[in-house]
Design a protein around this motif. Structure first.
Motif, PDB file in Angstrom:
ATOM      1  N   PHE A   1       0.819  -1.202   0.000  1.00  0.00           N
ATOM      2  CA  PHE A   1       0.000   0.000   0.000  1.00  0.00           C
ATOM      3  C   PHE A   1       0.862   1.265   0.000  1.00  0.00           C
ATOM      4  O   PHE A   1       0.365   2.356  -0.287  1.00  0.00           O
ATOM      5  CB  PHE A   1      -0.940   0.022   1.207  1.00  0.00           C
ATOM      6  CG  PHE A   1      -2.256  -0.639   0.949  1.00  0.00           C
ATOM      7  CD1 PHE A   1      -3.277   0.050   0.306  1.00  0.00           C
ATOM      8  CD2 PHE A   1      -2.481  -1.949   1.339  1.00  0.00           C
ATOM      9  CE1 PHE A   1      -4.492  -0.564   0.057  1.00  0.00           C
ATOM     10  CE2 PHE A   1      -3.694  -2.563   1.096  1.00  0.00           C
ATOM     11  CZ  PHE A   1      -4.713  -1.876   0.456  1.00  0.00           C
TER      12      PHE A   1
ATOM     13  N   LEU B   1       0.636   3.204  -3.150  1.00  0.00           N
ATOM     14  CA  LEU B   1      -0.551   4.058  -3.220  1.00  0.00           C
ATOM     15  C   LEU B   1      -0.359   5.310  -2.378  1.00  0.00           C
ATOM     16  O   LEU B   1      -0.660   6.430  -2.813  1.00  0.00           O
ATOM     17  CB  LEU B   1      -1.760   3.254  -2.733  1.00  0.00           C
ATOM     18  CG  LEU B   1      -3.143   3.894  -2.834  1.00  0.00           C
ATOM     19  CD1 LEU B   1      -3.512   4.188  -4.277  1.00  0.00           C
ATOM     20  CD2 LEU B   1      -4.181   2.983  -2.199  1.00  0.00           C
ATOM     21  N   SER B   2       0.169   5.137  -1.155  1.00  0.00           N
ATOM     22  CA  SER B   2       0.330   6.288  -0.269  1.00  0.00           C
ATOM     23  C   SER B   2       1.373   7.261  -0.792  1.00  0.00           C
ATOM     24  O   SER B   2       1.292   8.466  -0.538  1.00  0.00           O
ATOM     25  CB  SER B   2       0.708   5.805   1.140  1.00  0.00           C
ATOM     26  OG  SER B   2       1.953   5.151   1.135  1.00  0.00           O
TER      27      SER B   2
ATOM     28  N   TYR C   1       1.851   8.146  -3.906  1.00  0.00           N
ATOM     29  CA  TYR C   1       1.196   9.038  -4.861  1.00  0.00           C
ATOM     30  C   TYR C   1       0.153   9.923  -4.190  1.00  0.00           C
ATOM     31  O   TYR C   1      -0.022  11.084  -4.579  1.00  0.00           O
ATOM     32  CB  TYR C   1       0.573   8.224  -5.994  1.00  0.00           C
ATOM     33  CG  TYR C   1       1.555   7.945  -7.106  1.00  0.00           C
ATOM     34  CD1 TYR C   1       1.719   8.839  -8.163  1.00  0.00           C
ATOM     35  CD2 TYR C   1       2.352   6.802  -7.085  1.00  0.00           C
ATOM     36  CE1 TYR C   1       2.636   8.585  -9.173  1.00  0.00           C
ATOM     37  CE2 TYR C   1       3.275   6.555  -8.084  1.00  0.00           C
ATOM     38  CZ  TYR C   1       3.423   7.450  -9.129  1.00  0.00           C
ATOM     39  OH  TYR C   1       4.348   7.209 -10.113  1.00  0.00           O
TER      40      TYR C   1
ATOM     41  N   LEU D   1      -6.270   5.423 -10.272  1.00  0.00           N
ATOM     42  CA  LEU D   1      -5.830   4.731  -9.054  1.00  0.00           C
ATOM     43  C   LEU D   1      -6.939   3.868  -8.473  1.00  0.00           C
ATOM     44  O   LEU D   1      -6.751   2.688  -8.173  1.00  0.00           O
ATOM     45  CB  LEU D   1      -5.393   5.760  -8.006  1.00  0.00           C
ATOM     46  CG  LEU D   1      -3.940   6.214  -7.954  1.00  0.00           C
ATOM     47  CD1 LEU D   1      -3.776   7.280  -6.885  1.00  0.00           C
ATOM     48  CD2 LEU D   1      -3.006   5.057  -7.694  1.00  0.00           C
TER      49      LEU D   1
ATOM     50  N   MET E   1      -8.367  -0.418  -8.316  1.00  0.00           N
ATOM     51  CA  MET E   1      -8.681  -1.099  -7.062  1.00  0.00           C
ATOM     52  C   MET E   1     -10.096  -1.662  -7.071  1.00  0.00           C
ATOM     53  O   MET E   1     -10.333  -2.791  -6.623  1.00  0.00           O
ATOM     54  CB  MET E   1      -8.498  -0.127  -5.885  1.00  0.00           C
ATOM     55  CG  MET E   1      -8.710  -0.774  -4.528  1.00  0.00           C
ATOM     56  SD  MET E   1      -8.190   0.292  -3.164  1.00  0.00           S
ATOM     57  CE  MET E   1      -6.411   0.249  -3.396  1.00  0.00           C
TER      58      MET E   1
ATOM     59  N   LEU F   1      -0.572   3.228 -12.835  1.00  0.00           N
ATOM     60  CA  LEU F   1      -1.112   3.251 -11.471  1.00  0.00           C
ATOM     61  C   LEU F   1      -2.386   2.433 -11.382  1.00  0.00           C
ATOM     62  O   LEU F   1      -2.652   1.771 -10.369  1.00  0.00           O
ATOM     63  CB  LEU F   1      -1.394   4.693 -11.040  1.00  0.00           C
ATOM     64  CG  LEU F   1      -0.240   5.694 -11.157  1.00  0.00           C
ATOM     65  CD1 LEU F   1      -0.664   7.060 -10.640  1.00  0.00           C
ATOM     66  CD2 LEU F   1       0.983   5.178 -10.416  1.00  0.00           C
TER      67      LEU F   1
ATOM     68  N   TYR G   1      -1.352  -1.149 -11.222  1.00  0.00           N
ATOM     69  CA  TYR G   1      -0.792  -1.459  -9.901  1.00  0.00           C
ATOM     70  C   TYR G   1      -1.896  -1.687  -8.871  1.00  0.00           C
ATOM     71  O   TYR G   1      -1.861  -2.667  -8.114  1.00  0.00           O
ATOM     72  CB  TYR G   1       0.118  -0.309  -9.440  1.00  0.00           C
ATOM     73  CG  TYR G   1       0.791  -0.576  -8.108  1.00  0.00           C
ATOM     74  CD1 TYR G   1       2.022  -1.231  -8.064  1.00  0.00           C
ATOM     75  CD2 TYR G   1       0.210  -0.193  -6.906  1.00  0.00           C
ATOM     76  CE1 TYR G   1       2.647  -1.502  -6.855  1.00  0.00           C
ATOM     77  CE2 TYR G   1       0.823  -0.459  -5.695  1.00  0.00           C
ATOM     78  CZ  TYR G   1       2.040  -1.112  -5.675  1.00  0.00           C
ATOM     79  OH  TYR G   1       2.647  -1.383  -4.470  1.00  0.00           O
ATOM     80  N   THR G   2      -2.872  -0.802  -8.822  1.00  0.00           N
ATOM     81  CA  THR G   2      -3.916  -0.950  -7.805  1.00  0.00           C
ATOM     82  C   THR G   2      -4.834  -2.133  -8.103  1.00  0.00           C
ATOM     83  O   THR G   2      -5.429  -2.695  -7.174  1.00  0.00           O
ATOM     84  CB  THR G   2      -4.741   0.336  -7.654  1.00  0.00           C
ATOM     85  OG1 THR G   2      -5.265   0.743  -8.931  1.00  0.00           O
ATOM     86  CG2 THR G   2      -3.886   1.465  -7.084  1.00  0.00           C
TER      87      THR G   2
END
Length: 399
Positions: A220, A223-224, A226, A252, A256, A310, A313-314
């Motif tokens: 995580f 994510l944090s 960015y 992003l 997810m 991104l 990635y999520t």
């Protein structure tokens, strides 16, 4: 009933995400309003995150002793009052104080929500519900900065905190009316300081739990990184206005949400180890694409190419993390609330450290941000492999 529970728990998890993301477009304006520099304004995020992480240590334990509902309702009351106070803050010092109170109270729903899922479901069912919660919860970071940008442009930065106070009020009423208690009185633990300290030491002394929790926190961290760099990434690197944060947050969070939906549907059919492998492979692909593109483009990164990795990635993050979280929490069936607290604490402390300390070192360059995510992913994978190998009694196979 299951669907209603999922929505309520996801919305409770949104409380913290909204408090983090809604005001991001207003960061430069807050600095101008109180005549403080960007480093000082960054502390409104750092103070919130550190208090958020610190209190996560206690919410699960408190809910193990006093029940899930009462702890959530007290925290929501404090959060709502703190949000109103931030909207009315006369000085920067008062704003920092109310942000600290927001941080202290914002994490109850996300921590206790995981314990509620473990109270009611097991195995693949728990993994599926947690995936669905992540899918609904994922809407908050996508919507929040866009809404915050328009609130800021239309009404000024204080309007974002008015919105947070209203959302807290709605969630307080929803918890009171719609969320049933999931922990019977006969299963609660007495609130004894020595026993609680012993349980914390038991959890912290479990190497597999610590490694799996670190794996979640480090993954995580991408994510944090960015999110902590959002204002610079959107307005300085991509050269977009305050109302254009959607260009970063929608990819992003779309990744997810899609990953959570995909993983939730397959949780019962695909074994957890394979889900982890799919998730980590997808995140690795995203890092390769991101580092490659930003290295080639230099200072000329543009949308959508700067944000599409991104999203990939999520997606992988949402596929891999529920399986790791369920494995970690399953190590302590008699102390789910405490284990949930510790897992959330480790995750959010990673978030706070990355956002407050690492992001300012990297947020002047898209390439540096991409490399930072890649380093965090490698560390996350190593921690996960070590934890799983420890459980099997084997030597880990690392990349």
């Amino acid at each position: 009933m299951q669907r209603l529970l999922t929505v309520i728990l996801a919305c409770l998890g949104m409380v913290g995400a909204l408090a983090i993301d809604t005001y991001l477009p207003s960061i430069p304006a807050i600095g101008r309003a109180f005549e403080v520099g960007p480093v000082a304004v960054q502390q409104t995020l750092s103070v919130f995150l550190f208090m958020f992480a610190f209190m996560m240590l206690f919410y699960g334990t408190l809910s193990d002793s006093f029940g899930r509902r009462p702890v959530i309702m007290v925290a929501l009351t404090i959060y709502t009052l703190a949000s109103a106070g931030a909207a009315l803050a006369p000085t920067f010092g008062w704003l920092l104080l109310f942000r600290a109170l927001q941080g202290m109270s914002a994490g109850a729903g996300s921590v206790i929500g995981q314990a509620i899922v473990q109270d009611r479901f097991t195995g693949a069912d728990a993994q599926r519900i947690m995936s669905h919660i992540m899918m609904v919860f994922g809407l908050a970071p996508a919507i929040a900065p866009v809404l915050g940008g328009w609130l800021h442009v239309t009404f000024g930065w204080r309007a974002t905190f008015v919105f947070l106070a209203l959302f807290g009020t709605v969630m307080l009423l929803a918890t009171w009316k719609l969320l049933p208690e999931s922990l019977p009185r006969d299963k609660r633990h007495a609130f004894h300081g020595v026993a609680i300290a012993r349980n914390y030491l038991k959890v912290l002394g479990h190497p597999q739990f610590v490694l799996l929790s670190l794996s979640v926190g480090l993954a995580f961290g991408g994510l944090s990184l960015y999110i902590g760099s959002a204002a610079n990434f959107v307005m300085e690197i991509l050269h977009l206005p305050e109302t254009a944060f959607a260009w970063m947050f929608i990819p992003l969070i779309s990744g997810m949400v899609i990953g959570s939906a995909w993983g939730g549907k397959r949780a019962a059919r695909i074994p957890a180890p394979r889900m982890r492998a799919i998730g980590f492979s997808t995140m690795l692909l995203a890092c390769v694409l991101n580092v490659g593109y930003t290295a080639a483009a230099g200072n000329a990164v543009t949308i959508p190419w700067a944000v599409l990795p991104l999203m990939v990635y999520t997606f992988g993050l949402a596929v891999a993390m529920p399986a790791i979280q369920v494995s970690a929490l399953g190590l302590f069936p008699d102390n789910r609330g405490l284990a949930s607290s510790m897992l959330a604490f480790i995750q959010m402390m990673s978030f706070a450290l990355v956002s407050g300390l690492v992001a300012p070192l990297l947020f002047d360059s898209a390439f540096k941000l991409a490399c930072g995510v890649a380093v965090g992913l490698v560390a996350s994978f190593c921690a996960c492999q070590l934890g799983n190998a420890m459980a099997r009694g084997q030597s880990p196979v690392l990349p």
